[in-house]
Design a protein around this motif. Structure first.
Motif, PDB file in Angstrom:
ATOM      1  N   SER A 245       0.828  -1.208   0.000  1.00 11.12           N
ATOM      2  CA  SER A 245       0.000   0.000   0.000  1.00 11.12           C
ATOM      3  C   SER A 245       0.863   1.257   0.000  1.00 11.12           C
ATOM      4  CB  SER A 245      -0.938   0.000   1.212  1.00 11.12           C
ATOM      5  OG  SER A 245      -0.191   0.011   2.421  1.00 11.12           O
ATOM      6  N   VAL A 246       1.967   1.234   0.765  1.00 11.85           N
ATOM      7  CA  VAL A 246       2.865   2.396   0.781  1.00 11.85           C
ATOM      8  C   VAL A 246       3.475   2.611  -0.595  1.00 11.85           C
ATOM      9  CG1 VAL A 246       5.060   3.272   1.674  1.00 11.85           C
ATOM     10  CG2 VAL A 246       3.385   2.300   3.241  1.00 11.85           C
ATOM     11  N   VAL A 247       4.011   1.526  -1.184  1.00 11.79           N
ATOM     12  CA  VAL A 247       4.650   1.632  -2.498  1.00 11.79           C
ATOM     13  C   VAL A 247       3.616   1.897  -3.595  1.00 11.79           C
ATOM     14  CG1 VAL A 247       5.997   0.391  -4.236  1.00 11.79           C
ATOM     15  CG2 VAL A 247       6.593   0.177  -1.827  1.00 11.79           C
ATOM     16  N   LEU A 417       4.926   2.328  13.595  1.00 10.85           N
ATOM     17  CA  LEU A 417       4.301   2.158  12.278  1.00 10.85           C
ATOM     18  C   LEU A 417       4.185   3.443  11.461  1.00 10.85           C
ATOM     19  CD1 LEU A 417       1.508  -0.542  12.739  1.00 10.85           C
ATOM     20  CD2 LEU A 417       3.746  -0.755  11.662  1.00 10.85           C
ATOM     21  N   PRO A 418       3.929   4.614  12.081  1.00 17.75           N
ATOM     22  CA  PRO A 418       3.869   5.826  11.259  1.00 17.75           C
ATOM     23  C   PRO A 418       5.169   6.146  10.507  1.00 17.75           C
ATOM     24  CG  PRO A 418       2.846   6.219  13.387  1.00 17.75           C
ATOM     25  CD  PRO A 418       3.491   4.876  13.468  1.00 17.75           C
ATOM     26  N   LEU A 419       6.272   5.548  10.952  1.00 21.24           N
ATOM     27  CA  LEU A 419       7.561   5.819  10.310  1.00 21.24           C
ATOM     28  C   LEU A 419       7.856   4.855   9.158  1.00 21.24           C
ATOM     29  CD1 LEU A 419       9.721   6.360  13.535  1.00 21.24           C
ATOM     30  CD2 LEU A 419       8.766   8.121  12.050  1.00 21.24           C
ATOM     31  N   ILE A 420       7.030   3.805   8.998  1.00 11.82           N
ATOM     32  CA  ILE A 420       7.352   2.779   8.012  1.00 11.82           C
ATOM     33  C   ILE A 420       7.281   3.327   6.587  1.00 11.82           C
ATOM     34  CG2 ILE A 420       4.997   1.892   7.746  1.00 11.82           C
ATOM     35  CD1 ILE A 420       8.204  -0.223   7.908  1.00 11.82           C
ATOM     36  N   GLY A 421       6.386   4.291   6.333  1.00  9.27           N
ATOM     37  CA  GLY A 421       6.298   4.877   4.997  1.00  9.27           C
ATOM     38  C   GLY A 421       7.569   5.618   4.619  1.00  9.27           C
TER      39      GLY A 421
END
Length: 813
Positions: A245-247, A417-421
């Protein structure tokens, strides 16, 4: 069901697979009953007939596909012996590169005209491209089931991927056809990105980033992997929906600024598919890529995207591709978490939004023209609600596979988790740039600087959390019926809260539901019910801590060439005797600690060390070094105080474990509810033999009600004679731990006739260099009429004593 026909199709496929795997042919007789009482009965006649035909079709597909997948396994078990040399060929579809070497995965393997499913082997070098057809010969090796509770089940793991054989001593390797250029180039790109990340970052960070960004765990540090698993954030390592989803969505939104919806979706879809292939096409990756493509299709067709329908579409697709995915951990965790988001987390988050909206409208009745908008506090609370729900949904699956509850994982995930993007974006950008262009390492390190800071923060925070008390609670594998009850209760409670929110919304808007019903204000008792239901939701995990008291049991673990015996006194007391191996250098972390987690054993009350040979204490030292709670270690009075003993004492001191020196006659006793458990030292060595570690073994006598047993360590025939002459109560016992792994120099004829056991357990490694068990010793034991069990044959051995009957269970057989 009317709005989501894929749910019906999924359960049709699922039922077909289950019926074939369980061989419950009589369930076919239930199909007419299902046709009568199935939910499709609520459809109009045409839809009813059409739905039943679809149900029959997909049921048949699931049944037939399972038969096809199992056919190679049936042939292998009937016609191919382990160790047999066979000639075979197959398509290379996956390569796994690690420090220890490379692994090739072949699919659709053919030998003598018969399909053998998928096969793995270990070439000396990478000589073929993905998609190539390879021909070679090798020795057949079967995969083993778990030999101990909590151990790695290689058989289930590989069977779930249709991999039925491992080939060794491979020769005559030949490439018959060239490979798929795109697949091979994507694999080479993955390897180049990994190399760039490993070179540009500290080693443990480079391997971790490669696992997160491109799904390659070959360079990942084992300590970091265990640390993340211990604190409950290991899911960020697996390429799944979060990564896709991020990519994917990031790329789609970027393209959408300059392109049409259709062209943007097509470009984003193609790149995400290629990204999934590059990352290895794991089960979770296929599921995430498939759901992303369905969401893009909905955008292009201007349709509403239904995540619930999408998840059942992908589940049906994967099960038809490989029915054994039902047993794959990634399939189970991935789909349970997504279903949890769809059926529990999102509805409850929306219910909270309704509550906030109605509360705002109540206080802003006179504010015309203004619309409600979530503030920071409401967004934070909604995120917390969704996170808690996801944790509640995934908890049973985590317990089923890992047996522990990471207590602080909710808070840790909210922070990390907010930093994973940012991590994914920066890591992939720098990795692609470094892989495609010849850039100096100094510039690459600057590009990877944001990734370095985030990974350092991840590791630092995880390390701090791991040191907190009760960071990871071992509660054991839950009962299957408890899992079903838990999920049923969770869904019912969540549905009730959603119903209350919907009722309030319809009443506030003066609307009727789809059945024409209107609603009145909620009575006060309903408000109290909401609080009670929310408390029940939060307290559901307590179910997994409620365990009935264990019965008396002796469990001899299969540690290879060594000893490791667990005792449960039936009153909540946990004891262990020895714990080491010379055939497994990591027996503590690979066998003993997983066994404790599986059983939910929080601490060992007393750990008895018979003597300090490594095949009896190597695992215990590992357990102490891990910080596991061992309250006391008991050693013999005349134990040999060699270097191994010194290492053991240092590990005990560092762990805060008490060391007790036992002499003959020392007794440990427990009584409760009419039962009596007793352990007594009947031999503690001899001062005259301070050079022989085996001769100074601690020997223990066990009594539980009228059950009696002896644990012998590695004593020889001379020590057996001494015990016989001094201890009369061990005559005609029920249980014997065979001395010295069945050595011919132990288990003398006089000893065997004197103890005359009903059951004997022998801990011995397969094909060990000592020749254990000795033929003569075995013959002497068999002459007593004892039933002898060997860990090399049966894996873990479990003995229970119920209503004056001895019951023995074997792990492997």
């Amino acid at each position: 069901m009317k709005n989501r026909p894929m749910v019906l199709l999924f359960f049709s496929v699922f039922l077909g697979i289950i019926i074939y795997l369980s061989r419950i042919w009589l369930l076919f007789l239930l199909l007419p009953i299902l046709a009568i009482f199935h939910p499709i009965q609520q459809f109009p006649r045409f839809q009813k007939v059409f739905s039943f035909l679809l149900f029959t079709l997909f049921f048949s597909l699931g049944f037939i596909r399972t038969a096809q997948v199992l056919a190679p396994l049936t042939y292998i078990q009937s016609n191919i012996e382990e160790g047999e040399i066979i000639q075979f060929r197959g398509e290379l579809y996956k390569k796994d590169v690690k420090e220890s070497g490379i692994t090739y995965y072949l699919r659709d393997v053919i030998s003598e005209g018969e399909c053998l499913g998928n096969v793995i082997y270990y070439p000396s070098e990478d000589y073929a491209s993905l998609g190539s057809i390879l021909s070679l010969s090798g020795s057949v090796t079967y995969f083993e089931s778990a030999r101990n509770e909590g151990g790695f089940d290689a058989k289930t793991y590989y069977y779930s991927q249709n991999i039925y054989l491992k080939m060794e001593e491979v020769s005559g390797e030949e490439v018959l056809t060239s490979g798929n250029v795109i697949w091979e180039q994507l694999f080479q790109l993955q390897q180049r990105i990994k190399q760039v990340e490993v070179l540009s970052l500290p080693q443990e960070e480079g391997g971790l980033l490669a696992a997160i960004t491109v799904g390659d765990r070959g360079e990942m540090d084992e300590e970091v992997k265990n640390l993340f698993a211990n604190v409950g954030i290991s899911h960020i390592i697996a390429v799944s929906g979060l990564h896709v989803s991020v990519v994917g969505m990031g790329l789609y939104r970027l393209l959408r600024r300059r392109r049409h919806i259709a062209s943007s979706a097509i470009c984003a879809g193609i790149i995400v598919v290629l990204y999934g292939v590059m990352c290895g096409n794991s089960v979770s990756t296929i599921r995430a890529v498939g759901m992303f493509l369905l969401s893009l299709t909905a955008l292009v067709l201007l349709c509403d995207y239904d995540a619930c329908t999408a998840i059942f579409v992908m589940a049906s697709f994967l099960l038809l591709k490989n029915p054994f995915y039902l047993y794959h951990i990634s399939f189970q965790l991935s789909f349970v978490i997504v279903l949890g988001v769809v059926s529990v987390a999102s509805p409850l988050g929306n219910a909270y939004d309704v509550h906030c909206r109605l509360r705002w409208e109540k206080t802003h009745k006179k504010s015309k023209g203004r619309r409600w908008k979530k503030n920071r506090k409401e967004r934070l609370i909604r995120s917390l609600i969704v996170s808690i729900c996801i944790q509640l949904c995934s908890l049973p699956m985590i317990l089923w596979h890992f047996y522990t509850i990471p207590l602080y994982s909710l808070l840790l995930n909210l922070i990390l988790l907010p930093l994973i993007g940012i991590l994914l974006g920066c890591g992939l950008f720098a990795g692609f740039v470094g892989a495609l262009f010849p850039i100096p390492i100094a510039i690459l390190k600057l590009l990877f600087l944001p990734s370095h800071w985030i990974l350092y923060f991840y590791e630092m925070l995880s390390s701090l959390v791991s040191k907190l008390p009760y960071c990871s609670l071992a509660v054991g594998r839950p009962n299957l019926y408890l899992l079903l009850f838990y999920y049923s209760a969770l869904l019912l409670l969540a549905r009730y809260l959603v119903h209350i929110a919907r009722t309030r919304l319809l009443y506030s808007m003066k609307l009727e539901d789809e059945y024409g019903r209107s609603y009145s204000p909620l009575p006060a008792r309903y408000q109290r019910c909401i609080v009670i239901v929310m408390v029940c939701l939060l307290l559901l995990p307590v179910l997994f801590f409620i365990r009935k008291p264990e019965d008396f049991e002796i469990a001899m673990l299969d540690v290879g060439q060594g000893d490791g015996i667990y005792l449960q006194d039936g009153m909540g007391g946990n004891y262990f005797i020895d714990g080491g191996s010379t055939s497994d250098s990591n027996v503590g972390t690979r066998v003993i600690l997983p066994f404790f987690k599986y059983r939910g054993i929080q601490a060992i009350d007393n750990w008895y060390v018979t003597h300090p040979d490594l095949d009896h204490i190597s695992g215990l030292i590992e357990v102490l070094d891990s910080g596991y709670d061992v309250k006391r270690i008991t050693v013999a009075k005349y134990i040999i105080r060699n270097d191994n003993f010194t290492q053991l004492i240092e590990a005990a001191e560092n762990n805060g474990t008490e060391v007790f020196v036992a002499d003959v006659g020392d007794t440990w006793k427990d009584e409760e509810k009419g039962h009596e458990f007793l352990l007594q030292a009947i031999y503690a060595g001899n001062e005259a033999e301070l050079e022989d570690a085996n001769a100074n073994s601690l020997v223990l006598y066990l009594a539980y009600d009228d059950f009696e047993g002896v644990f012998t360590g590695d004593i020889g025939s001379e020590q057996e004679s001494v015990i016989i002459s001094n201890i009369d109560k061990i005559k005609n016992i029920d249980f014997l731990k065979v001395a010295h792994h069945g050595s011919n120099y132990s288990s003398s004829e006089a000893w065997c006739e004197f103890v005359d056991p009903t059951v004997a357990f022998c801990s011995v490694g397969e094909k060990n260099r000592y020749g254990h068990p000795g033929i003569e010793a075995v013959s002497r034991l068999e002459n007593t009429g004892a039933k002898i069990y060997y860990t090399k044959d049966a894996g873990e051995l479990m003995l229970s004593y119920v209503e004056h009957r001895i019951i023995v269970k074997e792990m492997v057989r």
